[in-house]
Design a protein around this motif. Structure first.
Motif, PDB file in Angstrom:
ATOM      1  N   ASP A 250       1.068  -0.729  -0.182  1.00 10.29           N
ATOM      2  CA  ASP A 250       0.327  -0.092  -0.079  1.00 10.29           C
ATOM      3  C   ASP A 250       0.517   1.139  -0.369  1.00 10.29           C
ATOM      4  N   SER A 251       2.094   1.567   0.878  1.00 12.01           N
ATOM      5  CA  SER A 251       3.062   2.033   0.921  1.00 12.01           C
ATOM      6  C   SER A 251       4.156   1.718   1.052  1.00 12.01           C
ATOM      7  N   MET A 252       4.926   1.620   0.303  1.00 13.52           N
ATOM      8  CA  MET A 252       5.819   1.404  -0.136  1.00 13.52           C
ATOM      9  C   MET A 252       6.854   1.592   1.138  1.00 13.52           C
ATOM     10  N   ALA A 253       7.004   3.093   1.492  1.00 16.37           N
ATOM     11  CA  ALA A 253       8.014   3.840   2.836  1.00 16.37           C
ATOM     12  C   ALA A 253       7.920   2.811   4.094  1.00 16.37           C
ATOM     13  N   GLN A 254       6.062   2.248   4.069  1.00 17.83           N
ATOM     14  CA  GLN A 254       6.047   2.158   5.553  1.00 17.83           C
ATOM     15  C   GLN A 254       6.001   0.625   4.649  1.00 17.83           C
ATOM     16  N   CYS A 255       5.440  -0.668   4.093  1.00 20.18           N
ATOM     17  CA  CYS A 255       5.704  -1.660   4.283  1.00 20.18           C
ATOM     18  C   CYS A 255       7.308  -2.110   4.585  1.00 20.18           C
ATOM     19  N   THR A 256       7.999  -1.416   3.939  1.00 19.66           N
ATOM     20  CA  THR A 256       9.564  -1.523   4.017  1.00 19.66           C
ATOM     21  C   THR A 256      10.485  -1.208   5.308  1.00 19.66           C
ATOM     22  N   GLU A 257       9.439  -0.615   5.968  1.00 17.40           N
ATOM     23  CA  GLU A 257       9.714  -0.953   7.599  1.00 17.40           C
ATOM     24  C   GLU A 257       9.106  -1.280   8.414  1.00 17.40           C
ATOM     25  N   LYS A 258       7.513  -1.576   8.412  1.00 16.42           N
ATOM     26  CA  LYS A 258       6.720  -2.217   9.173  1.00 16.42           C
ATOM     27  C   LYS A 258       6.227  -3.192   9.111  1.00 16.42           C
ATOM     28  N   GLY A 259       6.345  -3.733   7.991  1.00 19.18           N
ATOM     29  CA  GLY A 259       5.161  -4.556   7.278  1.00 19.18           C
ATOM     30  C   GLY A 259       6.198  -5.663   7.239  1.00 19.18           C
ATOM     31  N   GLU A 260       5.058  -6.738   6.570  1.00 19.68           N
ATOM     32  CA  GLU A 260       5.500  -8.156   5.583  1.00 19.68           C
ATOM     33  C   GLU A 260       6.573  -8.057   4.915  1.00 19.68           C
ATOM     34  N   THR A 261       6.982  -7.134   3.820  1.00 21.96           N
ATOM     35  CA  THR A 261       7.728  -7.187   3.256  1.00 21.96           C
ATOM     36  C   THR A 261       9.011  -6.413   3.833  1.00 21.96           C
ATOM     37  N   TRP A 262       9.130  -6.279   5.204  1.00 23.14           N
ATOM     38  CA  TRP A 262      10.629  -6.006   6.054  1.00 23.14           C
ATOM     39  C   TRP A 262      11.088  -6.971   6.090  1.00 23.14           C
ATOM     40  N   HIS A 263      10.600  -7.997   5.637  1.00 19.53           N
ATOM     41  CA  HIS A 263      11.183  -9.547   6.803  1.00 19.53           C
ATOM     42  C   HIS A 263      12.307  -9.962   5.533  1.00 19.53           C
ATOM     43  N   PRO A 264      11.886  -9.822   4.554  1.00 16.76           N
ATOM     44  CA  PRO A 264      12.445 -10.739   3.444  1.00 16.76           C
ATOM     45  C   PRO A 264      13.220  -9.776   2.958  1.00 16.76           C
ATOM     46  N   LEU A 265      13.508  -8.408   3.220  1.00 18.04           N
ATOM     47  CA  LEU A 265      14.642  -7.593   2.568  1.00 18.04           C
ATOM     48  C   LEU A 265      15.808  -7.409   3.613  1.00 18.04           C
ATOM     49  N   ASN A 266      15.252  -7.819   5.189  1.00 18.54           N
ATOM     50  CA  ASN A 266      16.268  -7.735   6.452  1.00 18.54           C
ATOM     51  C   ASN A 266      17.111  -8.712   5.667  1.00 18.54           C
ATOM     52  N   GLN A 267      16.152  -9.778   5.401  1.00 22.18           N
ATOM     53  CA  GLN A 267      17.244 -11.690   5.111  1.00 22.18           C
ATOM     54  C   GLN A 267      18.177 -11.131   3.739  1.00 22.18           C
ATOM     55  N   ASN A 268      17.677 -10.217   2.759  1.00 24.61           N
ATOM     56  CA  ASN A 268      18.545 -10.402   2.011  1.00 24.61           C
ATOM     57  C   ASN A 268      17.521 -10.956   0.686  1.00 24.61           C
ATOM     58  N   ILE A 269      17.134 -11.456   1.397  1.00 23.78           N
ATOM     59  CA  ILE A 269      16.433 -12.439   0.083  1.00 23.78           C
ATOM     60  C   ILE A 269      14.991 -11.410  -1.314  1.00 23.78           C
ATOM     61  N   ILE A 270      15.051 -10.383  -1.019  1.00 22.60           N
ATOM     62  CA  ILE A 270      14.589  -9.439  -2.264  1.00 22.60           C
ATOM     63  C   ILE A 270      15.136  -8.165  -1.660  1.00 22.60           C
ATOM     64  N   THR A 271      15.484  -7.134  -2.646  1.00 21.42           N
ATOM     65  CA  THR A 271      15.937  -6.165  -2.800  1.00 21.42           C
ATOM     66  C   THR A 271      14.842  -4.436  -3.180  1.00 21.42           C
ATOM     67  N   LYS A 272      14.267  -3.620  -2.472  1.00 19.36           N
ATOM     68  CA  LYS A 272      13.524  -3.165  -2.811  1.00 19.36           C
ATOM     69  C   LYS A 272      12.984  -2.867  -4.391  1.00 19.36           C
ATOM     70  N   GLU A 273      13.890  -2.745  -5.018  1.00 15.23           N
ATOM     71  CA  GLU A 273      13.943  -3.386  -6.741  1.00 15.23           C
ATOM     72  C   GLU A 273      13.130  -4.077  -7.131  1.00 15.23           C
ATOM     73  N   ASN A 274      12.848  -5.240  -6.274  1.00 15.71           N
ATOM     74  CA  ASN A 274      12.280  -6.173  -6.431  1.00 15.71           C
ATOM     75  C   ASN A 274      10.177  -5.778  -5.952  1.00 15.71           C
ATOM     76  N   ILE A 275       9.773  -5.000  -5.015  1.00 24.36           N
ATOM     77  CA  ILE A 275       8.877  -4.747  -4.677  1.00 24.36           C
ATOM     78  C   ILE A 275       8.220  -4.082  -6.204  1.00 24.36           C
TER      79      ILE A 275
END
Length: 331
Positions: A250-275
């Motif tokens: 919904d909001s990339m700024a929120q999801c990458t910091e506080k949402g479910e999306t943060w977890h794969p980012l934090n584990q280097n499974i994806i990068t922000k470019e994969n959103i």
């Protein structure tokens, strides 16, 4: 001329808006966000000592309507019913006229939060679920699971619901309520795995602190609506699910910091470019939605203040038109 403020309680709010209206207003909010018609500061969350939960404060300014909203919403206060005679989750919304910053309305926000969050899932179904989707799975069977089902039922025909919850009583009540209200069969699953394997659309609405849904349970073509993770520390999905999925926030700024999306980012499974996109971009047609029946799509929703703004504005407009509510003067 004295300016009056309108007061609306939960019962009145419930009579002043329908789910189709909320879906329409949430869709409008998402589009406006990606048209730069919204000012939406980062929301503030305060975690309180256990066994209490947290309280969030969300602000937004919707330029086309010249409306400012401020919402407080609390959750996880498990002892409230027994010790204080209060709900475990509560909310309040203030609406201000942006031209003067006069307070126009004070309304109960607990029902609206549930409605607009449910509507967000329905909006995602319209652009990200398979057209032949029939089966919906709920992991978590509380109030928000009900709201998701009610909203999704407005935009597609649900043939059956598969449900799993840690709490047997909640699960049984969910089955009774949904079958009675909507006439849709609810199948209680003995395991999370079995529930997820049936899903054309998977909804997660828990207060999870770890992966509840494993990657190898998800079949091709599934659309996932991830609702429960809206603060650091919350998690419902195995981060591996994101590796080969079409990811929409919904909001990339929120999801990458506080949402479910943060977890794969934090584990280097994806990068922000994969959103892939924010959902407003898909609704506006600047990014594609679902492109084939094999894609796994994920809608990560942390909840946006602009959803409260547009939905509460509609409630206020309806209240004025229908003469509902109590007016009072501050000055």
């Amino acid at each position: 001329m004295n300016m009056k403020t309108l007061l609306l309680n939960k019962e009145q709010v419930g009579k002043l808006i329908t789910m189709p209206e909320v879906i329409e207003r949430v869709e409008e909010a998402y589009k406006a966000f990606n048209l730069s018609q919204v000012v939406q500061p980062d929301y503030i969350g305060i975690h309180l000592p256990s066994p209490r939960g947290e309280i969030d404060f969300k602000l937004s300014y919707f330029k086309p309507d010249e409306m400012i909203s401020m919402k407080s919403s609390s959750g996880g206060f498990v002892n409230n019913p027994s010790e204080h005679g209060l709900p475990t989750n509560m909310g309040s919304i203030l609406l201000f006229d942006a031209k003067t910053c006069a307070l126009l309305c004070v309304m109960d926000g607990s029902l609206l939060t549930g409605l607009r969050t449910g509507a967000s899932g329905a909006v995602s179904v319209k652009v990200l679920a398979r057209k032949n989707a029939q089966k919906v799975t709920c992991i978590g069977t509380g109030n928000q699971a009900r709201m998701q089902i009610r909203a999704i039922n407005e935009v597609m025909k649900i043939e059956e619901i598969h449900a799993w919850s840690r709490t047997e009583d909640t699960l049984a009540q969910f089955k009774t309520d949904m079958e009675s209200e909507l006439g849709i069969p609810v199948i209680i699953s003995p395991s999370k795995k079995e529930a997820v394997e049936h899903a054309d659309i998977l909804i997660t609405t828990t207060r999870g602190k770890g992966a509840l849904v494993e990657a190898d349970w998800i079949k091709p073509g599934t659309h996932i609506i991830a609702i429960g993770s809206d603060q650091q520390g919350k998690q419902e999905l195995d981060p591996e699910i994101f590796r080969h999925a079409k990811i929409v926030n919904d909001s990339m700024a929120q999801c990458t910091e506080k949402g479910e999306t943060w977890h794969p980012l934090n584990q280097n499974i994806i990068t922000k470019e994969n959103i892939h996109a924010e959902i407003g971009e898909i609704l506006l047609g600047t990014k594609p939605g679902r492109e084939n029946d094999q894609e796994i799509t994920i809608f990560d929703s942390t909840g946006m203040a602009i959803q409260d703004n547009t939905s509460a504005s509609k409630i206020y407009q309806n209240a004025i038109a229908q003469g509902i509510g109590t007016s009072f003067e501050f000055f």
